[in-house]
Design a protein around this motif. Structure first.
Motif, PDB file in Angstrom:
ATOM      1  N   HIS A   1       0.936  -1.205  -0.034  1.00  0.00           N
ATOM      2  CA  HIS A   1      -0.125  -0.102  -0.037  1.00  0.00           C
ATOM      3  C   HIS A   1       0.834   1.246  -0.118  1.00  0.00           C
ATOM      4  O   HIS A   1       0.354   2.349  -0.587  1.00  0.00           O
TER       5      HIS A   1
ATOM      6  N   VAL B   1       1.136   2.341  -3.366  1.00  0.00           N
ATOM      7  CA  VAL B   1       0.203   3.174  -3.896  1.00  0.00           C
ATOM      8  C   VAL B   1       0.030   4.437  -3.444  1.00  0.00           C
ATOM      9  O   VAL B   1      -0.437   5.341  -4.287  1.00  0.00           O
TER      10      VAL B   1
ATOM     11  N   GLY C   1     -10.638   6.112   0.325  1.00  0.00           N
ATOM     12  CA  GLY C   1      -9.878   4.874  -0.082  1.00  0.00           C
ATOM     13  C   GLY C   1      -8.744   4.352   0.581  1.00  0.00           C
ATOM     14  O   GLY C   1      -8.551   3.221   1.274  1.00  0.00           O
TER      15      GLY C   1
ATOM     16  N   THR D   1      -8.151   1.693   3.568  1.00  0.00           N
ATOM     17  CA  THR D   1      -7.311   0.557   3.542  1.00  0.00           C
ATOM     18  C   THR D   1      -6.160   0.715   4.753  1.00  0.00           C
ATOM     19  O   THR D   1      -5.676  -0.432   5.197  1.00  0.00           O
TER      20      THR D   1
END
Lengths: 190, 404
Positions: free
Chosen positions: A92, A95, A112, A116
């Motif tokens: 993550h 990202v 989002g 997460t």
């Protein structure tokens, strides 16, 4: 652009309170209309702060997860669940990396990413039983102040809904988010 | 780019594999498993809850004629009730021959599940526990129950309507949570409130017709384990996003489950707003039994006396359920029930109840409103405000630790 969202909301709230409720005869309908008015009042308080609230959360969860990974990866015998949790956090971080221009992303991306990160942290917490004692103690010490700040932040967000009967005072959302007229991100100044 | 997590996608669109996995991970009582699994199946179908009751009177009349064998019974004045946070409620007048073969007209109440509720419960359990409590504490008389969703579109229960108030005049709190009772009410009602809880907990349930309830063994933590699995499962099924304090609390609760010497009937939502009183301030009904189960008496004592269901007086003193300080409640309860309150176990259930309340107000209420699955979508969204206060309470309790 006009009218501002706050003006739309205040106009709707006034119409509900002074026209609709006053002319409803069914008690269930009156009760529902009262809740709609209450919701509109809450939205007036938070509507222009939602993006900055999520930006602050994004910043704080990134810091915490980075610190948590540093603690749990000192243990060479990490369980499978812990190792998978750390791998997922690192994925993550690719990202939505720390220091990226996340403030330029759409709100949906920010939400989002925060959702997460909350789930990734929960996974590590669920794995805590399997940490060696020293790692668990350090992890615990990391969580405690984070939890305290988190509950104050969340209570400030929902303060206008009027449910809070706890004794310690909760700051207004403005006071929580802004210092010297701009969003305060701990560790970054500003 | 969609950043929704796998868990979020599965909760929104449950697959049969995921439903099976959740059922295995969180083993709950079989009747509760039935309603929770049905909830997920319904969610998969994605239907909105419709509040269109144009043919309710006809369907209800047809059901009652069939179940009484009385083609000449008549149903009039069907009206929806305000208040309440979980079930759709209606009153109506029914004229029929009752058990004594007298033709009577009585005002009845219909409690019907929405498509998804703030709490997912079983009407048969509610009916059985109400029948078990007749003669023990004042309760509404249940006449008919149908846990099958096909008759009226949703499971329902029909009971005798009792006149009375659930909140003092001028009350403002949704569902009575956190409502302060003015002094004259407190003086008259607080003792009765404690005594009725003591009476519930001293019922010998081994002789009661509670076939839909799983029976925990004395001297084990079974009752608490099942109750905790229920709220863990509800959180897993309903939450929109993970919450670190909830994850931490769930682990703590699993590690510290106390042993229950003698399981009792736990009401599950015993507080201000869930009892009814007459104008002369006598409690004439204990209401909302849908969360009842067999477990530890500390669970109810904690729920009725915790910060979250209490209210503060002008001096800032917390009054349990808006009526009585906690120490006074505990003293009277122990005297009337003969059951001891262990401070460590009470602390455990303070944490348990803050967790349970957070699950209801932050996960289920939002999930139900998101899917437009209730008749109270606006209220379900507002309840999140209470949810975050529950989480804050949970965090404070865990930070303080148990009493020494």
């Amino acid at each position: 652009m006009q009218p501002e969202i706050s003006q739309f909301l205040s106009g709707m709230k006034k119409a509900i309170e002074q026209v609709v409720i006053a002319n409803l005869t069914d008690r269930f309908a009156q009760e529902q209309a009262g809740m709609i008015a209450g919701t509109l009042g809450f939205l007036q308080t938070v509507q222009d702060k939602a993006f900055h609230y999520e930006l602050l959360e994004n910043h704080l969860y990134k810091q915490l997860l980075s610190d948590a990974v540093a603690i749990v990866t000192r243990d060479a015998t990490a369980s499978k669940v812990t190792a998978e949790g750390v791998a997922a956090i690192r994925a993550h971080q690719e990202v939505d990396p720390a220091g990226s221009a996340v403030h330029l992303k759409p709100f949906r991306f920010l939400r989002g990413s925060n959702e997460t990160m909350r789930e990734l942290l929960a996974t590590l917490i669920h794995a805590q039983d399997q940490f060696p004692a020293a790692v668990s103690t350090r992890f615990e010490a990391l969580l405690r102040p984070f939890f305290k700040d988190l509950q104050i932040r969340e209570r400030a967000w929902v303060k206008a809904l009027g449910f809070d009967n706890l004794t310690d005072p909760v700051p207004d959302l403005d006071a929580l988010l802004y210092r010297d007229g701009q969003l305060h991100l701990p560790g970054l100044g500003g | 780019m969609a950043l929704d997590t796998r868990s979020q996608r599965l909760r929104a669109n449950p697959t049969s594999d995921w439903i099976r996995e959740v059922r295995e991970r969180f083993p709950v009582e079989s009747t509760l498993d039935e309603v929770m699994t049905r909830k997920l199946d319904n969610r998969r179908k994605g239907l909105e809850h419709l509040s269109d009751f144009t043919d309710l009177a006809e369907r209800l009349t047809s059901y009652l004629r069939q179940h009484t064998g009385q083609a000449d019974l008549s149903l009039t004045n069907l009206k929806r009730l305000s208040g309440g946070a979980s079930k759709e409620q209606f009153t109506f007048d029914l004229t029929w021959k009752d058990a004594s073969a007298q033709r009577v007209t009585r005002k009845l109440i219909l409690r019907m599940d929405p498509s998804e509720s703030v709490v997912e419960t079983h009407r048969l359990r509610e009916a059985q526990v109400l029948k078990a409590m007749v003669g023990q504490v004042p309760v509404p008389e249940v006449l008919w129950v149908d846990p099958d969703p096909h008759t009226l579109g949703h499971p329902f229960l029909i009971a005798v309507f009792l006149p009375g108030a659930v909140q003092p005049e001028g009350a403002t709190k949704a569902s009575g949570v956190g409502q302060m009772f003015p002094e004259k009410y407190r003086k008259a009602l607080s003792g009765q409130f404690v005594d009725h809880m003591a009476a519930i907990h001293t019922l010998d349930w081994s002789k009661a017709p509670l076939s839909s309830f799983q029976k925990p063994k004395p001297g084990t933590n079974e009752g608490t384990r099942w109750a905790l699995a229920l709220w863990d499962r509800v959180w897993e099924e309903d939450t929109f996003e993970a919450h670190p304090v909830m994850a931490y609390a769930a682990g703590w609760l699993r590690r510290h489950m106390p042993v229950t010497g003698k399981p009792v009937v736990v009401h599950g939502d015993y507080r201000g707003g869930n009892f009814m009183f007459t104008p002369d301030l006598q409690i004439n009904a204990i209401l909302d039994w849908e969360l009842a189960h067999l477990g530890d008496h500390h669970e109810d004592v904690s729920w009725a006396t915790m910060t979250l269901t209490g209210a503060r007086d002008d001096d800032g003193t917390l009054l349990s359920s808006g009526m009585i300080p906690r120490p006074q409640f505990l003293a009277r309860y122990q005297e009337r029930s003969g059951l001891k309150i262990d401070p460590q176990t009470l602390y455990y259930f303070d944490v348990f109840n803050a967790y349970k309340f957070a699950v209801i107000t932050m996960a289920t209420s939002l999930r139900a409103a998101y899917g437009k699955r209730t008749h109270l979508d606006a209220m379900m969204n507002l309840l999140t405000g209470l949810g975050y206060v529950c989480v804050a309470t949970l965090q404070e309790l865990l930070a303080q630790g148990p009493p020494k």
